[in-house]
Scaffold this active site. Sequence first.
Site, mmCIF file in Angstrom:
data_model
loop_
_atom_site.group_PDB
_atom_site.id
_atom_site.type_symbol
_atom_site.label_atom_id
_atom_site.label_comp_id
_atom_site.label_asym_id
_atom_site.label_seq_id
_atom_site.Cartn_x
_atom_site.Cartn_y
_atom_site.Cartn_z
ATOM 1 N N PHE A 1 0.850 -1.197 0.000
ATOM 2 C CA PHE A 1 0.000 0.000 0.000
ATOM 3 C C PHE A 1 0.892 1.255 0.000
ATOM 4 O O PHE A 1 1.917 1.286 0.670
ATOM 5 C CB PHE A 1 -0.910 -0.023 1.240
ATOM 6 C CG PHE A 1 -1.930 1.066 1.228
ATOM 7 C CD1 PHE A 1 -3.065 0.962 0.438
ATOM 8 C CD2 PHE A 1 -1.752 2.213 1.978
ATOM 9 C CE1 PHE A 1 -4.005 1.986 0.405
ATOM 10 C CE2 PHE A 1 -2.682 3.239 1.949
ATOM 11 C CZ PHE A 1 -3.813 3.125 1.155
ATOM 12 N N ASP B 1 1.724 -4.749 8.715
ATOM 13 C CA ASP B 1 0.554 -3.889 8.583
ATOM 14 C C ASP B 1 -0.677 -4.811 8.515
ATOM 15 O O ASP B 1 -0.785 -5.637 7.597
ATOM 16 C CB ASP B 1 0.685 -3.044 7.303
ATOM 17 C CG ASP B 1 -0.491 -2.091 7.094
ATOM 18 O OD1 ASP B 1 -1.608 -2.394 7.574
ATOM 19 O OD2 ASP B 1 -0.301 -1.057 6.424
ATOM 20 N N TYR C 1 -10.989 1.418 10.618
ATOM 21 C CA TYR C 1 -12.177 1.870 9.865
ATOM 22 C C TYR C 1 -12.644 0.906 8.782
ATOM 23 O O TYR C 1 -13.639 1.167 8.119
ATOM 24 C CB TYR C 1 -11.958 3.260 9.255
ATOM 25 C CG TYR C 1 -10.654 3.464 8.517
ATOM 26 C CD1 TYR C 1 -10.429 2.878 7.282
ATOM 27 C CD2 TYR C 1 -9.657 4.264 9.062
ATOM 28 C CE1 TYR C 1 -9.239 3.071 6.610
ATOM 29 C CE2 TYR C 1 -8.455 4.468 8.400
ATOM 30 C CZ TYR C 1 -8.244 3.866 7.173
ATOM 31 O OH TYR C 1 -7.066 4.059 6.519
ATOM 32 N N LYS C 2 -11.904 -0.205 8.595
ATOM 33 C CA LYS C 2 -12.363 -1.168 7.586
ATOM 34 C C LYS C 2 -13.264 -2.194 8.271
ATOM 35 O O LYS C 2 -14.397 -1.887 8.630
ATOM 36 C CB LYS C 2 -11.159 -1.837 6.929
ATOM 37 C CG LYS C 2 -10.216 -0.868 6.225
ATOM 38 C CD LYS C 2 -9.068 -1.633 5.597
ATOM 39 C CE LYS C 2 -7.977 -0.706 5.101
ATOM 40 N NZ LYS C 2 -8.378 0.094 3.949
ATOM 41 N N ARG D 1 -12.252 -4.321 -6.684
ATOM 42 C CA ARG D 1 -12.267 -5.067 -5.421
ATOM 43 C C ARG D 1 -13.694 -5.167 -4.898
ATOM 44 O O ARG D 1 -14.415 -4.160 -4.831
ATOM 45 C CB ARG D 1 -11.420 -4.357 -4.353
ATOM 46 C CG ARG D 1 -9.966 -4.247 -4.675
ATOM 47 C CD ARG D 1 -9.175 -3.745 -3.472
ATOM 48 N NE ARG D 1 -9.659 -2.469 -2.940
ATOM 49 C CZ ARG D 1 -9.111 -1.830 -1.915
ATOM 50 N NH1 ARG D 1 -8.083 -2.355 -1.277
ATOM 51 N NH2 ARG D 1 -9.598 -0.670 -1.489
HETATM 52 C C1 PLP Z 1 -2.518 -1.607 4.018
HETATM 53 C C2 PLP Z 1 -2.903 -0.216 4.378
HETATM 54 N N1 PLP Z 1 -2.101 0.521 5.165
HETATM 55 C C3 PLP Z 1 -2.438 1.790 5.525
HETATM 56 C C4 PLP Z 1 -3.612 2.357 5.091
HETATM 57 C C5 PLP Z 1 -4.019 3.759 5.417
HETATM 58 O O1 PLP Z 1 -3.365 4.373 6.449
HETATM 59 P P1 PLP Z 1 -4.070 5.629 7.173
HETATM 60 O O2 PLP Z 1 -5.147 5.042 8.051
HETATM 61 O O3 PLP Z 1 -2.986 6.276 7.931
HETATM 62 O O4 PLP Z 1 -4.668 6.484 6.124
HETATM 63 C C6 PLP Z 1 -4.479 1.618 4.273
HETATM 64 C C7 PLP Z 1 -5.739 2.235 3.807
HETATM 65 O O5 PLP Z 1 -6.517 1.709 3.085
HETATM 66 C C8 PLP Z 1 -4.114 0.311 3.909
HETATM 67 O O6 PLP Z 1 -4.909 -0.403 3.119
#
Ligand code: PLP
Length: 411
Positions: free
Chosen positions: A135, A212, A237-238, A386
């Site tokens: 990402f 992550d 938030y997911k 997706r």
């Molecule tokens: C794998 C991954 N890392 C990080 C993030 C986003 O990070 P942040 O919450 O700091 O915007 C996302 C957002 O979709 C993501 O899919």
Amino acid sequence: VDRDRDRARDDLRDRALELDGADELARFRDRFAQGDADLVYLNGNSLGRLPLAAIDRVSQVVREEWGDDLSRSFGSGWVDLPVRVGNLLAASALGARPGEVLVADSTTVALYKLAWAALDARAERSTIVADSDDFPTDRYVLEGLAAERGAQIRWISADAIAGPSLGHVEALLDSDVALVCLSHVGYRSSAVADISGITAAAHRAGALVLFDLCHSAGVIEIGLESTGVDLAVGCTYKYLSGGPGSPGFLYVRRDLQERLSQPIWGWWSRHDMMSMGHGYERAAGINAYLGGTPGIIGLSVAEEGVRITAEAGLTALRAKNVALTTFAIELFDSLLAPEGFRLGSPRESARRGAHVAFCHRGGRELVHRLESVGVVSDFRMPDTIRFGLAPLTTSFVDVYEGCVRLADLAS
Ligand SMILES: Cc1ncc(COP(=O)(O)O)c(C=O)c1O
């Protein structure tokens, strides 16, 4: 031909109804705001639906805790909120122990803090191993850190569907690697990385590991403690339904907490923060990884999303998530492959997270057109559609409808 097609579709729809009828998590759907009842929402991998409990919680935090109690609320719960929500998340979704998880900063900031901590702890080494298809925020934060600290990144170039493997990591490990930083589930393909194997290999080479967990938290039984992972970050938030921009989390394995240090010496991370003393003395345990005042409203709302996840239970969530993506692939085979789509996710269910990817040259346009026929999904460069199948709120009929409408648009 049309009659055969219709019969095949009817069979698939019957199967979807049957699967919904047997779904023990179906009752959770009513615990979320429905909005337009006809909308087919397949984007829980971007933003989870709104838990009804979050509406009451916002009102309580804003009216009572802020409106009535004002600053007294810091002493009656707010100061403890990052660790309290962290403990609930640790126990219900991450398989971590109390005092190992905080919910406070964005994923991006948490990633910076922990990657910095890892590089600092291995200051005699100067290499990071990362995935060139990870990402964007992960890649950019690591690039920035490498520039800041004079480190270099060895990029894994993996198959776009299978994602980085243990073999890829092993091929890049040597005594100069300080940190291996990867996503547990790939944001585009949904491929699940071998978290335990990669961690063990990195440890044999003397490196630290940071995962992550954005796309696995709330849908895969991660069991962080048993994987041996050193550090982890993720968002709420997911699949955790914490709300737009809700704070992310960070995990630091208990035995590393005193040995590592993070770069942002904010007052919330200081020992006895209210003493306001001169000089920085780090707080004990996980509190040393805080920074400044967290967004209390967002954090309180996120707690409701974590609570509902805890109530459903990760075993049931993972089982439904596998059933949903397996059904989606069955629909892909009968409806989408004949229309020129390619499957962009692993077929083996153990290697797949909670979304499925369908690739098509006209993917971007198709995602727009899907929205106009009542299906919300998303597009990722260069060609990937997706379908995020959040197990708390997605029905098998939703998956059926999404795939049928997509097939019709492409035919
Ligand atoms: C794998 C991954 N890392 C990080 C993030 C986003 O990070 P942040 O919450 O700091 O915007 C996302 C957002 O979709 C993501 O899919």
